[in-house]
Design a protein around this motif. Structure first.
Motif, PDB file in Angstrom:
ATOM      1  N   LEU A   1       0.789  -0.998  -0.175  1.00 23.29           N
ATOM      2  CA  LEU A   1      -0.177   0.217   0.038  1.00 23.29           C
ATOM      3  C   LEU A   1       0.920   1.368  -0.082  1.00 23.29           C
ATOM      4  CD1 LEU A   1      -2.900   1.025  -0.111  1.00 23.29           C
ATOM      5  CD2 LEU A   1      -2.740   1.098   2.450  1.00 23.29           C
ATOM      6  N   PRO A   2       1.921   1.397   0.582  1.00 23.14           N
ATOM      7  CA  PRO A   2       2.720   2.507   0.714  1.00 23.14           C
ATOM      8  C   PRO A   2       3.261   2.926  -0.641  1.00 23.14           C
ATOM      9  CG  PRO A   2       3.370   1.406   2.978  1.00 23.14           C
ATOM     10  CD  PRO A   2       2.491   0.667   1.717  1.00 23.14           C
ATOM     11  N   SER A   3       3.705   2.016  -1.452  1.00 20.62           N
ATOM     12  CA  SER A   3       3.919   2.175  -2.687  1.00 20.62           C
ATOM     13  C   SER A   3       3.144   2.840  -3.723  1.00 20.62           C
ATOM     14  CB  SER A   3       4.490   0.870  -3.450  1.00 20.62           C
ATOM     15  OG  SER A   3       5.803   0.458  -2.824  1.00 20.62           O
ATOM     16  N   LEU A   4       1.844   2.680  -3.250  1.00 16.29           N
ATOM     17  CA  LEU A   4       0.544   3.169  -4.156  1.00 16.29           C
ATOM     18  C   LEU A   4       0.562   4.605  -3.630  1.00 16.29           C
ATOM     19  CD1 LEU A   4      -1.861   0.237  -4.229  1.00 16.29           C
ATOM     20  CD2 LEU A   4      -0.124   0.805  -5.963  1.00 16.29           C
ATOM     21  N   LEU A   5       0.676   4.998  -2.389  1.00 12.61           N
ATOM     22  CA  LEU A   5       0.287   6.296  -1.923  1.00 12.61           C
ATOM     23  C   LEU A   5       1.485   7.195  -1.828  1.00 12.61           C
ATOM     24  CD1 LEU A   5      -2.191   5.061   0.685  1.00 12.61           C
ATOM     25  CD2 LEU A   5      -2.795   5.618  -1.463  1.00 12.61           C
ATOM     26  N   GLY A   6       2.696   6.552  -1.968  1.00  5.94           N
ATOM     27  CA  GLY A   6       3.925   7.284  -1.345  1.00  5.94           C
ATOM     28  C   GLY A   6       4.399   8.560  -2.340  1.00  5.94           C
TER      29      GLY A   6
ATOM     30  N   PHE B   1       8.443   0.863   0.241  1.00  9.78           N
ATOM     31  CA  PHE B   1       9.263  -0.200  -0.286  1.00  9.78           C
ATOM     32  C   PHE B   1       8.319  -1.381  -0.956  1.00  9.78           C
ATOM     33  CE2 PHE B   1       7.998  -0.596   4.331  1.00  9.78           C
ATOM     34  CZ  PHE B   1       7.290  -1.854   4.300  1.00  9.78           C
ATOM     35  N   GLY B   2       7.025  -1.442  -0.979  1.00  5.74           N
ATOM     36  CA  GLY B   2       6.197  -2.213  -1.290  1.00  5.74           C
ATOM     37  C   GLY B   2       6.348  -2.857  -2.800  1.00  5.74           C
ATOM     38  N   SER B   3       6.856  -2.026  -3.727  1.00  2.00           N
ATOM     39  CA  SER B   3       6.816  -2.578  -4.999  1.00  2.00           C
ATOM     40  C   SER B   3       8.002  -3.371  -4.944  1.00  2.00           C
ATOM     41  CB  SER B   3       6.960  -1.218  -6.018  1.00  2.00           C
ATOM     42  OG  SER B   3       7.180  -1.850  -7.387  1.00  2.00           O
TER      43      SER B   3
END
Length: 314
Positions: free
Chosen positions: A130-135, A187-189
């Motif tokens: 999720l953080p990679s989508l919102l970062g 770091f999600g991706s």
């Protein structure tokens, strides 16, 4: 009927079949061209056309209001005499060289944990991704400013232990660090890509190493890292390119100024300020092409160095 007419007549159906085949091929070619036309139009009008125009503008003095005036390579020579440009270059390189290794190390560590067969693994993958989508969003950058502000959540947490915090985003020594943390947080991706790579490593290698008495560290160094090196290389190249192009975080956290004291003046932010703040579009175009050279050079170095540490399992 003479015997000489038989081969001639026998060849008629073959010629007709070849003509029919050529007609079908031409029809398929026209259909393919018709379906590809929107893509080619977009390539020419949206990508290739603006790139050529930008290259031309990089050799001109252009303020968006009057016709561009040809000045040759003056914009490129100006860059290396511009202290703010050199500072933006230094800030960006520092950001990339610090945040990318930490982000990749963290994402690999979490991928190793998730690869152990945790229950509800799809849920954890979604949460960590999720953080990679919102970062890169404005909302998260605003939230980050609130977290690291003088009265933010971080200082409130430190106050519980009697530690007096400060305005992290408003201090020149720490403002860039908050953006590094923000980039590491997304770091999600790379983690998902690492996890997919770990799932492709045959378990028989680990079983053979266990029989030979190898421990976890030995297995990680001699099996996991070499077999995962193509994935590491892929993530490294992508994250370096993405980090050089970072803009939203610095723009929102610094209020669009690159402050305090230009400590968060990313290359792309300075490019934006010169192009749309100072209306110096010729200079901004030159900066854009120089950034392309930087990214291309970094990518080329990675590819040249990859033959020494990237191993492909044949």
């Amino acid at each position: 009927m003479s015997t000489t007419d038989i081969p001639r007549r026998a060849g008629v159906p073959a010629r007709r079949e070849r003509r029919r085949s050529r007609a079908v091929s031409r029809g398929d070619g026209r259909a393919a061209a018709l379906f590809l036309a929107p893509w080619f139009a977009g390539l020419i009008l949206i990508t290739a056309g603006p790139m050529v125009a930008s290259l031309y503008l990089s050799f001109t003095d252009y303020d968006l209001l009057t016709p561009p005036e040809w000045i040759g390579p003056e914009n490129y020579t100006r860059m290396f005499a511009d202290p703010r440009f050199l500072n933006a270059l230094q800030v960006t390189f520092t950001y990339v060289l610090v945040s990318v290794p930490i982000q990749l190390a963290l994402s690999l560590a979490l991928a190793l944990v998730l690869d152990k067969g945790l229950r509800a693994l799809p849920f954890y993958r979604s949460v960590y991704y999720l953080p990679s989508l919102l970062g890169g969003s404005v909302a998260v950058a605003i939230l980050w400013r609130q977290v690291f502000g003088a009265d933010g959540l971080l200082n409130q947490f430190l106050a519980v232990f009697g530690i007096e915090g400060q305005g992290w985003v408003s201090h020149p020594d720490y403002a860039l660090g908050t953006l590094v943390v923000l980039n590491v947080w997304t770091f999600g991706s790379p983690m998902v890509i690492f996890l997919a790579g770990l799932r492709q490593i045959p378990q028989m290698y680990y079983e053979a190493a266990s029989i030979d008495g190898a421990g976890r560290v030995r297995k990680f160094v001699t099996i996991t890292i070499p077999l995962l090196s193509p994935i590491v290389f892929f993530n490294l190249v992508l994250q370096i390119i993405g980090s050089f192009q970072s803009f939203t975080q610095a723009y929102v956290v610094s209020g669009g100024t690159g402050g305090p004291a230009d400590s968060t003046m990313f290359y792309t932010l300075y490019l934006y300020l010169k192009g749309f703040g100072s209306l110096d579009m010729g200079y901004a175009s030159a900066m854009a092409w120089f950034l392309l050279l930087i990214i291309g050079g970094m990518t080329a170095v990675n590819f040249l160095a990859s033959k020494y540490w990237v191993f492909y399992d044949d």
